[in-house]
Write an enzyme that holds these catalytic residues in place. Structure first.
Site, PDB file in Angstrom:
ATOM      1  N   ASP B  89       0.859  -1.188   0.000  1.00  0.00           N
ATOM      2  CA  ASP B  89       0.000   0.000   0.000  1.00  0.00           C
ATOM      3  C   ASP B  89       0.896   1.239   0.000  1.00  0.00           C
ATOM      4  O   ASP B  89       2.118   1.139   0.034  1.00  0.00           O
ATOM      5  CB  ASP B  89      -0.977  -0.042   1.174  1.00  0.00           C
ATOM      6  CG  ASP B  89      -0.271  -0.023   2.520  1.00  0.00           C
ATOM      7  OD1 ASP B  89       0.976   0.090   2.545  1.00  0.00           O
ATOM      8  OD2 ASP B  89      -0.960  -0.136   3.538  1.00  0.00           O
ATOM      9  N   ASP B 271      -8.630  -6.785  -0.169  1.00  0.00           N
ATOM     10  CA  ASP B 271      -7.777  -7.079   0.978  1.00  0.00           C
ATOM     11  C   ASP B 271      -8.545  -6.654   2.204  1.00  0.00           C
ATOM     12  O   ASP B 271      -9.382  -5.750   2.145  1.00  0.00           O
ATOM     13  CB  ASP B 271      -6.460  -6.302   0.938  1.00  0.00           C
ATOM     14  CG  ASP B 271      -6.621  -4.894   1.465  1.00  0.00           C
ATOM     15  OD1 ASP B 271      -7.215  -4.055   0.757  1.00  0.00           O
ATOM     16  OD2 ASP B 271      -6.207  -4.627   2.611  1.00  0.00           O
ATOM     17  N   CYS B 309     -14.574 -28.219   5.897  1.00  0.00           N
ATOM     18  CA  CYS B 309     -13.408 -27.399   5.551  1.00  0.00           C
ATOM     19  C   CYS B 309     -12.171 -28.274   5.404  1.00  0.00           C
ATOM     20  O   CYS B 309     -11.983 -29.248   6.132  1.00  0.00           O
ATOM     21  CB  CYS B 309     -13.195 -26.351   6.634  1.00  0.00           C
ATOM     22  SG  CYS B 309     -11.711 -25.361   6.405  1.00  0.00           S
ATOM     23  N   CYS B 311      -9.010 -26.873   5.442  1.00  0.00           N
ATOM     24  CA  CYS B 311      -7.861 -26.052   5.853  1.00  0.00           C
ATOM     25  C   CYS B 311      -6.914 -26.895   6.702  1.00  0.00           C
ATOM     26  O   CYS B 311      -7.291 -27.963   7.192  1.00  0.00           O
ATOM     27  CB  CYS B 311      -8.319 -24.807   6.609  1.00  0.00           C
ATOM     28  SG  CYS B 311      -8.598 -25.062   8.380  1.00  0.00           S
ATOM     29  N   CYS B 314      -8.593 -27.789  10.199  1.00  0.00           N
ATOM     30  CA  CYS B 314      -9.719 -28.736  10.174  1.00  0.00           C
ATOM     31  C   CYS B 314      -9.265 -30.099   9.642  1.00  0.00           C
ATOM     32  O   CYS B 314      -9.716 -31.143  10.111  1.00  0.00           O
ATOM     33  CB  CYS B 314     -10.859 -28.178   9.327  1.00  0.00           C
ATOM     34  SG  CYS B 314     -11.621 -26.697  10.048  1.00  0.00           S
ATOM     35  N   HIS B 341      -7.342 -20.855   9.873  1.00  0.00           N
ATOM     36  CA  HIS B 341      -8.651 -21.269   9.366  1.00  0.00           C
ATOM     37  C   HIS B 341      -9.322 -20.126   8.599  1.00  0.00           C
ATOM     38  O   HIS B 341      -9.836 -20.326   7.492  1.00  0.00           O
ATOM     39  CB  HIS B 341      -9.553 -21.733  10.505  1.00  0.00           C
ATOM     40  CG  HIS B 341     -10.960 -21.988  10.051  1.00  0.00           C
ATOM     41  ND1 HIS B 341     -11.356 -23.181   9.490  1.00  0.00           N
ATOM     42  CD2 HIS B 341     -12.049 -21.176  10.009  1.00  0.00           C
ATOM     43  CE1 HIS B 341     -12.626 -23.104   9.142  1.00  0.00           C
ATOM     44  NE2 HIS B 341     -13.070 -21.896   9.444  1.00  0.00           N
TER      45      HIS B 341
END
Lengths: 377, 377
Positions: B89, B271, B309, B311, B314, B341
């Site tokens: 940024d 974002d 999920c 991820c 999980c 997660h």
């Protein structure tokens, strides 16, 4: 069950068999206080840093979330998703180091929780019952850890009580293992040698507990205030009385040099918060000594923490400059990377010790590294 | 360079090419403030959570460790060991949100560092030069982000100044890219649309910046105090004036529902600190809505956060009960697992959005999930 594979001097190369898997000794247990390693490490990370045995703290799990709930959740191993062996301590050390207003009687200890101040009673039966509910692989007997230097009379009375507590712990363990809802009916029990820094008390106590045929023997009450030479001396004089066919665990020790020296004196098993705690302070272990990543001189240093290290942090190529930057920026990732490196270093150190023993060159290894690893770079 | 692959209504499926690799759009950038994700995540973890683009904050890197040192260290990508694209940024948002005692002039902004209070001046040339030294893939033009609701006259004058700052940013970028020691001589520049919540200012500003042929166009100054309907309305009216052949980035947005709705209005890139921040507070995203892991009812819940999920958290089988326990025990690992997660959820959400667009069923996907994902379970 401990199998002695070979010896070099008094140093022992062995293997310990449990229902949750075997581990090779000498070994270092990684401290997961409440079922997680400080610095944000999970059981996935423990595998990555070559951990063989996870250690969890009974006192912390008792006060949060409680052993009955953890029992319902399948025990600490299932909760933390750690498949390997877990050793739980007895809670004794935390009672004496963390709790306030404790009151020691023959039955056990009454104290106030360090979290919410509520009154808690733990004696040998309570400690073993909690550890049984947690479903660990190895339970520790409930003992009193006396701060050094101690008064002879108090240390003598305390050691006698710790002996009586061990007898009660053993009975309690047998009862818990026979319970129909025991998570681990083969839970092992280690006794703990006490006696402060007094040779006669230590030897007498070890002789007595050796007769109880525990699954392993710990040496407690060291590295709690006395100089290292005194610790080594006590190890030196008490080791001949520890059963040869049982694993020996030096509790809460220590620096890499302490570990090498204790292996030389016949110790098989260790645990210590040092790699995690020092990591959180940016003190990083290398085969050349201890590096302080807070030091300005690492600001532009593009080397990994230890160029010869194969830990997940060094292997990925994270540089000293990056970790120094993360520390300055107060990023949590700094803690994680430092703890990962240090735990890997300790576990890898044990691998090196075992390799040296396997190749009959432990004595040379100890001469080369015992002092070097503890010095600051 | 942006390639529009297909459209469904105003929603766009595309691809963005950079010298540091391509990414598929719509995409969500993962915020690594000082080159590390909050919650102790490294670039290794970013790969595991399917991150395509890392976002780093110029202001934070300027005050700690400084762009010259990071340049010496090969830039932010080499420092954080992230091989993919990085967007930096401009620092503008932090100057207006974090810094104290700021003084805005045509040249730029003078303000006091939030770390040590020292006086710093950043204008368009300084911002671009810093971003060039950091060696990011995409630099953002220096702008003023006005808090909503804003006064019309101030918003008008500010938008005009932001336009002039964009012209200067573009010249500065060309100069930096031509420098012999540029880490990324192909650094891209995105312009930022401003104008608060005033339709005419927004449209006029977008028309003007569109002529400058930037590498992409961001919509800034939204999600800074106005209701979501106002944000959607501004997106709705300004989108037709954004160049069709350029990527469109809605800065700092937002909830899963916000993202789905903004994609419906033609936005390609996002974002937000929300997945990491909410994760640190135990608010976990699932395809059924937001779950608060602090809730007592999860104490004995042996399901993963989201049974569907995939991820790393999980997939390993860490349970709601374990994470609840870690939160109560104040273990850092709780933060890490929750953030992992949530970031995976966001990145996976974008994959689902792209899959829906690929299969011409984005409209149905949006109807099903835009409200549902934002509701509390």
């Amino acid at each position: 069950m401990y199998t002695l594979i070979k010896k070099e001097g008094r140093a022992r190369r062995g293997r310990f068999h449990t229902v949750h898997g075997d581990f090779q000794t000498p070994a270092f247990m990684n401290v997961a206080t409440a079922g997680a390693i400080k610095g944000g490490l999970s059981s996935v990370d423990l595998e990555d840093v070559h951990c063989q045995v996870m250690l969890a703290n009974t006192y912390h799990l008792h006060v949060r979330t409680g052993e009955e709930k953890i029992h319902q959740l399948g025990g600490i191993r299932n909760l933390a998703k750690w498949d390997g062996p877990v050793l739980t301590d007895s809670g004794g050390f935390q009672v004496f180091s963390l709790a306030k207003l404790r009151n020691i009687k023959e039955e056990g200890v009454t104290f106030n929780s360090h979290v919410d101040g509520r009154k808690i009673f733990i004696g040998p039966e309570e400690s073993i019952r909690i550890q049984s509910r947690l479903g660990s692989t190895i339970a520790m007997a409930f003992d009193e850890c006396v701060q050094n230097p101690a008064e002879y009379d108090y240390a003598a009375r305390s050691a006698e009580r710790t002996y009586r507590w061990l007898v009660r712990s053993k009975d309690a363990m047998a009862e818990c293992n026979a319970a129909s809802d025991a998570l681990n009916p083969h839970q092992l029990l280690f006794g703990i040698n006490q006696g402060a820094t007094f040779e006669d008390l230590r030897i007498q106590h070890m002789k007595e507990i050796a007769k109880l045929d525990c699954d392993g023997y710990a040496i407690g009450g060291l590295a709690v205030g006395e100089p290292p030479e005194v610790m080594y001396h006590i190890l030196d004089i008490v080791e001949p009385y520890a059963p040869e066919n049982k694993i020996r665990y030096l509790m809460g020790v220590g620096t890499p040099g302490n570990i090498i020296n204790a292996v030389s004196l016949g110790v098989d098993l260790f645990d210590c918060v040092m790699p995690a705690r020092n990591g959180r302070h940016g003190h990083l272990f290398t085969m050349d000594g201890i590096l302080n990543i807070n030091n300005q001189k690492y600001e532009l240093d593009e080397r990994p923490i230890d160029p010869d290290c194969d830990c997940p942090v060094c292997r990925k190529g994270f540089t000293r400059a990056y970790i120094h930057h993360l520390v300055k920026a107060k990023e949590m990732l700094a803690l994680r990377l430092c703890v990962m490196h240090n735990l890997y270093f300790y576990n890898r150190l044990m691998e090196r010790i075992r390799e040296a023993l396997d190749n009959d060159r432990f004595s040379a290894f100890a001469s080369e590294y015992a002092d070097r690893l503890d010095q600051r770079i």
